[in-house]
Write an enzyme that holds these catalytic residues in place. Structure first.
Site, PDB file in Angstrom:
ATOM      1  N   ASN A 147       0.817  -1.217   0.000  1.00 38.00           N
ATOM      2  CA  ASN A 147       0.000   0.000   0.000  1.00 38.00           C
ATOM      3  C   ASN A 147       0.850   1.266   0.000  1.00 38.00           C
ATOM      4  OD1 ASN A 147       0.901  -0.085   2.608  1.00 38.00           O
ATOM      5  ND2 ASN A 147      -1.087  -0.506   3.536  1.00 38.00           N
ATOM      6  N   ARG A 285       3.425   7.419  11.476  1.00 39.68           N
ATOM      7  CA  ARG A 285       2.873   6.939  12.735  1.00 39.68           C
ATOM      8  C   ARG A 285       2.683   8.119  13.668  1.00 39.68           C
ATOM      9  NH1 ARG A 285       1.351   3.313  10.264  1.00 39.68           N
ATOM     10  NH2 ARG A 285       1.829   1.099  10.466  1.00 39.68           N
ATOM     11  N   GLN A 314      -5.307   3.575  18.227  1.00 36.92           N
ATOM     12  CA  GLN A 314      -6.304   3.419  17.175  1.00 36.92           C
ATOM     13  C   GLN A 314      -7.288   2.328  17.553  1.00 36.92           C
ATOM     14  OE1 GLN A 314      -3.935   5.173  13.353  1.00 36.92           O
ATOM     15  NE2 GLN A 314      -4.334   3.014  13.364  1.00 36.92           N
ATOM     16  N   HIS A 333      -7.480   6.238   9.791  1.00 33.74           N
ATOM     17  CA  HIS A 333      -6.314   5.600   9.172  1.00 33.74           C
ATOM     18  C   HIS A 333      -6.739   4.875   7.879  1.00 33.74           C
ATOM     19  CE1 HIS A 333      -2.349   3.268  10.121  1.00 33.74           C
ATOM     20  NE2 HIS A 333      -2.418   3.633   8.865  1.00 33.74           N
TER      21      HIS A 333
HETATM   22  P1  NDP Z   1      10.582   2.095   3.848  1.00 31.39           P
HETATM   23  O1  NDP Z   1      11.280   1.111   4.724  1.00 31.39           O
HETATM   24  O2  NDP Z   1      10.577   1.890   2.377  1.00 31.39           O
HETATM   25  O3  NDP Z   1      11.205   3.546   4.088  1.00 31.39           O
HETATM   26  C1  NDP Z   1      11.486   4.048   5.342  1.00 31.39           C
HETATM   27  C2  NDP Z   1      12.672   4.979   5.195  1.00 31.39           C
HETATM   28  O4  NDP Z   1      12.895   5.577   6.456  1.00 31.39           O
HETATM   29  C3  NDP Z   1      13.968   4.250   4.801  1.00 31.39           C
HETATM   30  O5  NDP Z   1      14.593   4.985   3.781  1.00 31.39           O
HETATM   31  C4  NDP Z   1      14.766   4.294   6.103  1.00 31.39           C
HETATM   32  O6  NDP Z   1      16.145   4.319   5.899  1.00 31.39           O
HETATM   33  C5  NDP Z   1      14.295   5.594   6.689  1.00 31.39           C
HETATM   34  N1  NDP Z   1      14.531   5.730   8.098  1.00 31.39           N
HETATM   35  C6  NDP Z   1      14.504   4.760   9.046  1.00 31.39           C
HETATM   36  N2  NDP Z   1      14.768   5.302  10.250  1.00 31.39           N
HETATM   37  C7  NDP Z   1      14.960   6.628  10.051  1.00 31.39           C
HETATM   38  C8  NDP Z   1      15.284   7.704  10.901  1.00 31.39           C
HETATM   39  N3  NDP Z   1      15.469   7.506  12.213  1.00 31.39           N
HETATM   40  N4  NDP Z   1      15.418   8.935  10.371  1.00 31.39           N
HETATM   41  C9  NDP Z   1      15.238   9.134   9.042  1.00 31.39           C
HETATM   42  N5  NDP Z   1      14.947   8.132   8.178  1.00 31.39           N
HETATM   43  C10 NDP Z   1      14.813   6.900   8.685  1.00 31.39           C
HETATM   44  O7  NDP Z   1       9.106   2.236   4.425  1.00 31.39           O
HETATM   45  P2  NDP Z   1       7.796   2.756   3.687  1.00 31.39           P
HETATM   46  O8  NDP Z   1       8.137   3.989   2.923  1.00 31.39           O
HETATM   47  O9  NDP Z   1       7.112   1.638   2.985  1.00 31.39           O
HETATM   48  O10 NDP Z   1       6.891   3.110   4.946  1.00 31.39           O
HETATM   49  C11 NDP Z   1       7.296   4.113   5.879  1.00 31.39           C
HETATM   50  C12 NDP Z   1       6.362   4.074   7.076  1.00 31.39           C
HETATM   51  O11 NDP Z   1       5.082   4.504   6.671  1.00 31.39           O
HETATM   52  C13 NDP Z   1       6.132   2.671   7.665  1.00 31.39           C
HETATM   53  O12 NDP Z   1       7.126   2.317   8.601  1.00 31.39           O
HETATM   54  C14 NDP Z   1       4.796   2.823   8.320  1.00 31.39           C
HETATM   55  O13 NDP Z   1       4.953   3.245   9.665  1.00 31.39           O
HETATM   56  C15 NDP Z   1       4.128   3.930   7.536  1.00 31.39           C
HETATM   57  N6  NDP Z   1       3.025   3.414   6.741  1.00 31.39           N
HETATM   58  C16 NDP Z   1       1.794   3.989   6.899  1.00 31.39           C
HETATM   59  C17 NDP Z   1       0.713   3.513   6.216  1.00 31.39           C
HETATM   60  C18 NDP Z   1      -0.624   4.154   6.346  1.00 31.39           C
HETATM   61  O14 NDP Z   1      -1.625   3.523   6.015  1.00 31.39           O
HETATM   62  N7  NDP Z   1      -0.707   5.394   6.803  1.00 31.39           N
HETATM   63  C19 NDP Z   1       0.810   2.352   5.330  1.00 31.39           C
HETATM   64  C20 NDP Z   1       2.176   1.915   5.103  1.00 31.39           C
HETATM   65  C21 NDP Z   1       3.214   2.410   5.843  1.00 31.39           C
HETATM   66  P3  NDP Z   1      16.972   2.923   5.897  1.00 31.39           P
HETATM   67  O15 NDP Z   1      16.445   2.138   4.751  1.00 31.39           O
HETATM   68  O16 NDP Z   1      18.373   3.347   5.751  1.00 31.39           O
HETATM   69  O17 NDP Z   1      16.673   2.278   7.220  1.00 31.39           O
END
Ligand code: NDP
Length: 398
Positions: A147, A285, A314, A333
């Protein structure tokens, strides 16, 4: 034979839909990074139908019962007398969605001695106490990428809704008015603004790509830089820390996972360093924000608007201040649970179950915890320790 407990959000208040607005949805075979969409051996649902609520059952019942397994589906997840608490005691598998999460605390895990697999039908497993899952050898899996584009589209929509002040304007029409001055008193163009993305992973990068044609100046921060070709193509300014990013943008879209580093990251102090009148959209989140600091920033005018679809807990209580704070464009959500997304994550959940029940390995990209450690996507995107996971805190309001 396994017992699967599946916790889903309740059906629509008008009942499970007898008909839908559209007859079909596009078929998505691959995601932008080349990963293939879920590929279960079969599906027993019509893509585009409501699968994420109780009556939809993620389309799992026929498949599981035909193989002799037990499926329990409920939305009743709160409190000691809930169906969840009752059924958890002999469950082998628990399935829930981030939209209606089972906060799988250490306490709940201790009450479920048979539990071997926790599936997030969607993305983001911070509702599970990952430390406790690791300690107990429970596999945690989610349907990576299912998603991500759905959320990116929602974030772009909410950015536009805030900057152009769409919702109050629409309200005037519904009330029978033609109040143009009222409607535009807080409405701006996005064009020319500095727009930043915190974390350019699957969702964050998709947001950057979708915003580039709006002729904005794009910024991002992440633990790792994107390839230089992408930075060049989208004309991105990289910030090596969050403080630098938030200082330089008019609009911020948050896409980090909830991990110890990001828990309550946006407090009064950090919000106070942003440009006056900045906008924040958070579809990542809720616990990344200090709940009351957001309210204070909107009341003082430090923030011009806040939108998103993630709350804690939630569902949020009726008096949660984000429901009524000024200049919000919050939704429940919903971003990651469009009917299109549901078809993909229901198929992914089935694929994970097919693998688990037949002893075949689950795809690496779906694994968060396996074999007593972070694994697959979990090993690259998650960290454990600290208080980051609401899964470690239960249903208490923060
Ligand atoms: P990804 O894993 O593709 O991307 C997350 C990114 O965040 C990565 O590039 C990661 O870097 C980076 N990251 C991790 N920790 C940190 C930090 N402390 N500071 C800055 N960057 C950081 O995840 P998605 O893009 O698929 O999803 C992101 C978040 O969105 C999910 O974890 C979830 O909580 C939320 N989400 C919400 C949904 C909704 O319905 N609202 C649905 C799907 C997701 P690195 O790879 O180097 O660790």
């Amino acid at each position: 034979m396994a017992k699967i407990v599946c916790v889903l959000y309740p059906d629509p208040v008008t009942g499970y839909p007898p008909a839908y607005a559209r007859d079909s949805i596009p078929t998505i075979d691959h995601y932008p990074d080349g990963q293939t969409a879920p590929s279960p051996q079969a599906i027993d649902f019509v893509p585009g139908q409501l699968l994420g609520s109780v009556s939809g059952e993620l389309g799992l019942r026929r498949f599981l019962e035909a193989a002799g397994h037990t499926l329990v589906v409920t939305s009743d997840k709160e409190g000691p007398d809930s169906v969840l608490e009752r059924e958890l005691v002999d469950a082998d598998v628990v399935i829930s969605q981030p939209f209606w999460p089972v906060y799988l605390t250490a306490e709940r895990i201790a009450k479920a001695p048979n539990l071997k697999l926790s599936i997030t039908a969607g993305i983001g497993s911070d509702h599970v106490d990952l430390n406790a899952a690791i300690a107990r050898g429970i596999t945690v899996a989610e349907v990576t990428y299912s998603n991500s584009i759905s959320v990116a589209e929602h974030a772009v929509m909410q950015i536009l809704a805030l900057v152009r002040d769409f919702l109050p304007s629409h309200d005037w029409v519904e009330q029978g008015g033609w109040n143009i001055a009222d409607s535009v008193a807080r409405a701006y163009d996005l064009e020319g603004m500095d727009v930043g993305v915190l974390a350019a992973g699957r969702i964050g990068l998709a947001v950057l790509r979708r915003l580039a044609p709006f002729d904005v100046r794009l910024h991002y921060s992440d633990k790792r830089r994107l390839p230089s070709e992408i930075e060049g193509e989208l004309n991105l300014t990289f910030h090596d820390e969050v403080r630098s990013l938030v200082r330089d943008v008019d609009v911020l879209s948050i896409h980090t996972p909830l991990v110890p580093d990001t828990y309550q990251l946006f407090n009064d102090e950090l919000l106070g360093t942003m440009r006056r009148g900045a906008y924040i959209v958070n579809t990542a989140r809720a616990a990344i924000m200090d709940r009351d600091a957001v309210v204070r920033a909107l009341e003082s005018g430090q923030l011009a608007g806040y939108a998103g679809d993630v709350w804690y807990p939630q569902p949020p209580p009726a008096d949660h201040p984000w429901r009524t704070m000024p200049h919000n464009a919050m939704t429940p959500h919903t971003s990651g649970t469009s009917l299109s997304a549901q078809a993909r994550y229901a198929a992914g959940t089935r694929e994970i179950l097919e693998c688990f029940l037949s002893g075949r390995p689950i795809r690496q990209e779906y694994l968060i915890v396996d074999g007593g450690q972070l694994a697959g996507t979990g090993a690259t995107s998650y960290s454990v320790g600290g208080d980051a996971s609401p899964g470690s805190q239960g249903d208490a309001t923060v």
